[in-house]
Design an enzyme around this catalytic site. Structure first.
Site, PDB file in Angstrom:
ATOM      1  N   SER A 197       0.826  -1.210   0.000  1.00 43.89           N
ATOM      2  CA  SER A 197       0.000   0.000   0.000  1.00 43.89           C
ATOM      3  C   SER A 197       0.860   1.259   0.000  1.00 43.89           C
ATOM      4  O   SER A 197       2.016   1.208   0.425  1.00 43.89           O
ATOM      5  CB  SER A 197      -0.883   0.030   1.243  1.00 43.89           C
ATOM      6  OG  SER A 197      -1.508  -1.200   1.423  1.00 43.89           O
ATOM      7  N   HIS A 206      -9.196 -20.435  10.421  1.00 48.01           N
ATOM      8  CA  HIS A 206      -8.146 -21.081   9.622  1.00 48.01           C
ATOM      9  C   HIS A 206      -7.049 -21.654  10.521  1.00 48.01           C
ATOM     10  O   HIS A 206      -6.610 -22.787  10.351  1.00 48.01           O
ATOM     11  CB  HIS A 206      -7.483 -20.054   8.689  1.00 48.01           C
ATOM     12  CG  HIS A 206      -8.303 -19.669   7.498  1.00 48.01           C
ATOM     13  ND1 HIS A 206      -8.886 -20.579   6.655  1.00 48.01           N
ATOM     14  CD2 HIS A 206      -8.606 -18.447   6.982  1.00 48.01           C
ATOM     15  CE1 HIS A 206      -9.523 -19.943   5.676  1.00 48.01           C
ATOM     16  NE2 HIS A 206      -9.371 -18.633   5.855  1.00 48.01           N
ATOM     17  N   ASP A 241     -10.813 -18.614  -0.508  1.00 45.69           N
ATOM     18  CA  ASP A 241     -10.776 -19.911   0.170  1.00 45.69           C
ATOM     19  C   ASP A 241     -11.617 -20.929  -0.590  1.00 45.69           C
ATOM     20  O   ASP A 241     -11.219 -22.076  -0.777  1.00 45.69           O
ATOM     21  CB  ASP A 241     -11.351 -19.786   1.587  1.00 45.69           C
ATOM     22  CG  ASP A 241     -10.556 -18.819   2.441  1.00 45.69           C
ATOM     23  OD1 ASP A 241      -9.366 -18.613   2.143  1.00 45.69           O
ATOM     24  OD2 ASP A 241     -11.131 -18.284   3.411  1.00 45.69           O
ATOM     25  N   HIS A 274     -12.542 -15.110  11.329  1.00 49.44           N
ATOM     26  CA  HIS A 274     -12.257 -15.837  10.098  1.00 49.44           C
ATOM     27  C   HIS A 274     -10.828 -16.410  10.139  1.00 49.44           C
ATOM     28  O   HIS A 274     -10.614 -17.602   9.926  1.00 49.44           O
ATOM     29  CB  HIS A 274     -12.433 -14.870   8.914  1.00 49.44           C
ATOM     30  CG  HIS A 274     -12.175 -15.466   7.579  1.00 49.44           C
ATOM     31  ND1 HIS A 274     -13.190 -15.739   6.687  1.00 49.44           N
ATOM     32  CD2 HIS A 274     -11.028 -15.841   6.967  1.00 49.44           C
ATOM     33  CE1 HIS A 274     -12.663 -16.259   5.588  1.00 49.44           C
ATOM     34  NE2 HIS A 274     -11.343 -16.329   5.729  1.00 49.44           N
ATOM     35  N   GLU A 275      -9.878 -15.555  10.461  1.00 47.96           N
ATOM     36  CA  GLU A 275      -8.482 -16.001  10.484  1.00 47.96           C
ATOM     37  C   GLU A 275      -8.233 -16.997  11.619  1.00 47.96           C
ATOM     38  O   GLU A 275      -7.470 -17.943  11.466  1.00 47.96           O
ATOM     39  CB  GLU A 275      -7.537 -14.813  10.617  1.00 47.96           C
ATOM     40  CG  GLU A 275      -7.588 -13.823   9.447  1.00 47.96           C
ATOM     41  CD  GLU A 275      -7.385 -14.484   8.099  1.00 47.96           C
ATOM     42  OE1 GLU A 275      -6.589 -15.437   8.004  1.00 47.96           O
ATOM     43  OE2 GLU A 275      -8.045 -14.058   7.130  1.00 47.96           O
TER      44      GLU A 275
HETATM   45  P1  ADP Z   1       5.939   4.532  -0.148  1.00 45.84           P
HETATM   46  O1  ADP Z   1       7.161   4.669  -0.999  1.00 45.84           O
HETATM   47  O2  ADP Z   1       5.655   3.105   0.253  1.00 45.84           O
HETATM   48  O3  ADP Z   1       4.722   5.208  -0.653  1.00 45.84           O
HETATM   49  P2  ADP Z   1       7.433   6.249   1.584  1.00 45.84           P
HETATM   50  O4  ADP Z   1       8.711   5.527   1.727  1.00 45.84           O
HETATM   51  O5  ADP Z   1       7.395   7.362   0.618  1.00 45.84           O
HETATM   52  O6  ADP Z   1       6.259   5.239   1.261  1.00 45.84           O
HETATM   53  O7  ADP Z   1       6.963   6.738   3.028  1.00 45.84           O
HETATM   54  C1  ADP Z   1       6.722   8.082   3.310  1.00 45.84           C
HETATM   55  C2  ADP Z   1       7.228   8.448   4.682  1.00 45.84           C
HETATM   56  O8  ADP Z   1       6.482   7.774   5.693  1.00 45.84           O
HETATM   57  C3  ADP Z   1       8.656   8.049   4.928  1.00 45.84           C
HETATM   58  O9  ADP Z   1       9.546   9.000   4.443  1.00 45.84           O
HETATM   59  C4  ADP Z   1       8.698   7.944   6.447  1.00 45.84           C
HETATM   60  O10 ADP Z   1       8.816   9.214   7.024  1.00 45.84           O
HETATM   61  C5  ADP Z   1       7.319   7.423   6.774  1.00 45.84           C
HETATM   62  N1  ADP Z   1       7.325   5.953   6.902  1.00 45.84           N
HETATM   63  C6  ADP Z   1       6.621   5.074   6.153  1.00 45.84           C
HETATM   64  N2  ADP Z   1       6.840   3.803   6.544  1.00 45.84           N
HETATM   65  C7  ADP Z   1       7.719   3.863   7.563  1.00 45.84           C
HETATM   66  C8  ADP Z   1       8.361   2.881   8.387  1.00 45.84           C
HETATM   67  N3  ADP Z   1       8.116   1.558   8.235  1.00 45.84           N
HETATM   68  N4  ADP Z   1       9.218   3.313   9.334  1.00 45.84           N
HETATM   69  C9  ADP Z   1       9.470   4.628   9.489  1.00 45.84           C
HETATM   70  N5  ADP Z   1       8.916   5.594   8.756  1.00 45.84           N
HETATM   71  C10 ADP Z   1       8.036   5.240   7.792  1.00 45.84           C
HETATM   72 ZN    ZN Z   2      -9.850 -17.051   4.516  1.00 45.53          ZN
END
Ligand code: ADP
Ligand code: ZN
Length: 590
Positions: A193, A420, A494, A416-417
């Site tokens: 996402s 499973h 499923d 649900h999970e």
């Molecule tokens: P994507 O490329 O998946 O859309 P980004 O890397 O651009 O996401 O994320 C945007 C910002 O959100 C990052 O620069 C960071 O500040 C924050 N962020 C997102 N996921 C994390 C994570 N797992 N740990 C720390 N910061 C995160």
């Molecule tokens: Zn299922």
């Protein structure tokens, strides 16, 4: 290549157009250049009360007029509350439609110069191609000393980091792998996402390996004119090679790598095809173990062209997941490190409240809270700043956003999970449930349970039936807990899986009492048309039987089901050892 013969003439036309545009521009618009000011200095000026007026537009820049009459240009932060923030500071805000106004003459100038520029750009590209010389640089690399991101800056996603660690090692010591005859992975796709930290992760790989990081977006390569995108790809790789080792990051790879038959423009987008082919041929043209890797990101793996996913191309696919409770707490801690948090703020509670928030959303939540606190000049960020920010972030979220999933849906997913997982443990203890979660993945609706059946050449009847039971268990748990009229669409994958297995058992493997050892395909080929209906009939009966068995199994272990589901609702993710503990506690009580 048609352009080649026309280079001279079109160069001249382009030149004339651009010069005309520049002269007209100077005549009409001769406001002086503004000095640029870093955004943090601008904020300090606001705090000092030195700023009088802001010209706000849709562009990346804003113009600020100081009380002493000087003007500056600074970055537009594009936060939702920016205007409100300025107004509360007593600053006049002037909204400007276009960057600069100049009526119709001005649009004409823009059009003229754009046309001129395009003609020029195409020619430049074509002629550069011909001469094989690098022109002005389109891609800037962040040098290793400035990358500043390591795996520690990415919270959660431990499994992804673990498998990417190997890639880091490859980039650092390609020679080591060459010695063993191993081939370095060329392309990795990170999928998940938006806002889950894919860009961050790619950057961290460069940071860990200590190599330059070149970031581009797939949409940068999709141009109106055929050949431009492909030329840019070649430029990109030329640039990358000039660094020796490096990480190339292509965000939104789907912009140029969508399935070719997908969509309305089906079959014929020459530009995108050429660009994609250029990418693929550059990737296969790497010297083995050169130390360049391409990391691409997408929200959806399933819409990508198969050509991209073949071995030797982007053959590694790593899912980057939405953070669960533990990871959310880590992200919140990480992003509040440099912020003055008041004691009234309880990050653990906040982590509980932010189910289905992505990392980016958590980051923006803390940022909004900081803005709220700054606006109140309160000295520290308090719980009420966070509360207010919470609603701003939720309200700003898209409608279909995951963070608005209702409590009821969470509950259904949990049962649900849990179904499973429970039936896996009861019906096929040789299978391992490595992890259950109610955090949605890009692959499916609710969460998922991971089963790793032992590898075997032959599948036994009992195992196949167990697999069917495990697949049916999600729906069975839903039905037992919420009643028949409340069953959901969550079980569709499923059911697909269960049907597939059962049909094969009956049609091909002679694993059904009534049909015995007959192969139904052969019967059908030989004119026994009735065979088709028989298969259907038998599948239905056998599926019903298996479903009742599953329901009985769950009913007899209802307490365990409830315990697993409740733990899932509380912790969102359970590891195998947590699950075993829950099951053990009840086994001993019986
Ligand atoms: P994507 O490329 O998946 O859309 P980004 O890397 O651009 O996401 O994320 C945007 C910002 O959100 C990052 O620069 C960071 O500040 C924050 N962020 C997102 N996921 C994390 C994570 N797992 N740990 C720390 N910061 C995160
Ligand atoms: Zn299922």
């Amino acid at each position: 290549m048609k352009f080649l013969s026309n280079i001279r003439i079109s160069h001249i036309i382009a030149g004339i157009l651009i010069i005309a545009a520049i002269i007209a521009g100077i005549l009409i618009y001769n406001e002086p250049e503004h000095d640029k000011l870093p955004y943090n200095q601008f904020l300090q000026a606001v705090e000092r009360g030195a700023v009088d007026k802001i010209y706000l537009s849709n562009s990346d820049r804003i113009k600020a007029e100081y009380k002493d009459g000087k003007t500056f240009i600074t970055d537009n932060p594009r936060t939702e509350n920016f205007k409100e923030f300025l107004l509360t500071q007593g600053i006049e805000v002037v909204e400007v439609k276009e960057k600069i106004q100049g009526g119709q003459v001005f649009s004409a100038i823009i059009t003229l110069s754009l046309v001129g520029f395009f003609i020029f750009a195409i020619n430049r590209n074509v002629s550069r191609e011909k001469q094989g010389k690098a022109g002005k640089q389109l891609f800037n690399a962040i040098l290793p000393e400035n990358v500043n991101v390591k795996f520690d800056n990415v919270a959660g996603n431990e499994e992804a980091k673990e498998s990417l660690q190997e890639l880091v090692d490859f980039i650092k010591n390609p020679e080591k792998y060459t010695r063993y005859g191993a081939r370095m992975p060329r392309g990795v796709i990170l999928y998940g996402s938006p806002g889950t930290g894919k860009t961050l992760m790619a950057k961290a790989i460069a940071g860990e390996a200590g190599v330059p990081f070149i970031a581009v977006s797939g949409s940068d390569f999709v141009q109106v004119y055929v050949g431009v995108g492909a030329g840019r790809i070649r430029d990109l790789f030329r640039k990358a090679r000039s660094y020796g080792k490096c990480v190339i990051f292509i965000d939104e790879i789907d912009a140029l790598g969508k399935k070719r038959d997908a969509g309305l423009d089906g079959g014929g987008n020459d530009e995108r095809d050429q660009t994609l082919n250029a990418l693929l041929s550059e990737m296969s043209g790497f010297h083995e173990n050169q130390g360049i890797v391409v990391i691409a990101a997408t929200n959806r793996l399933d819409i990508l062209d198969e050509a991209l996913l073949r071995p030797g191309r982007f053959d590694r696919h790593i899912e980057i997941q939405l953070p669960d409770l533990k990871s959310r707490l880590k992200i919140l801690k990480l992003h509040s490190k440099n912020k003055p948090l008041d004691d009234s703020v309880n990050l653990e509670k906040l982590a509980h409240q932010t189910v289905y928030f992505s990392g980016a959303k958590l980051e923006s939540l803390l940022n909004e809270a900081a803005i709220n606190a700054a606006r109140r000049s309160s000295g520290s960020i308090q719980a009420k700043d966070i509360d207010k920010a919470f609603y701003t972030v939720i309200a700003g979220a898209e409608k279909k956003d995951r963070s608005t999933i209702s409590e009821q849906d969470r509950k259904i997913t949990a049962y649900h999970e849990a179904g499973h997982a429970l039936v896996t443990k009861l019906a096929a203890p040789e299978n391992r449930v490595t992890r259950i979660t109610i955090i949605p993945s890009t692959k499916g609706s609710g969460g998922f349970s991971m089963n790793i059946p032992p590898d075997r050449m032959y599948h036994r009847k009992k195992e196949m039936e167990s697999s069917i039971k495990i697949a049916l268990a999600g729906r069975a748990a839903e039905e037992l807990i919420f009643g028949e009229e409340n069953i959901t669409t969550g079980a569709s994958n499923d059911l697909e899986k269960a049907t597939e297995i059962l049909i094969n058992m009956i049609r091909r493997f002679g694993m059904n009492d009534k049909s015995g050892l007959l192969n139904y395909d052969v019967l059908y080929k030989n004119g026994f048309r009735q065979a088709q209906n028989d298969v259907l009939e038998e599948c239905k009966n056998r599926m019903d039987e298996l479903y009742s068995e599953v329901k009985n199994l769950i009913e007899q272990n209802m307490k365990v089901l409830v315990a697993i589901a409740e733990n899932l609702l509380k912790y969102e993710t359970l590891e195998e050892k947590d699950l075993n503990l829950i099951i053990q506690a009840y086994a001993e009580a019986v």
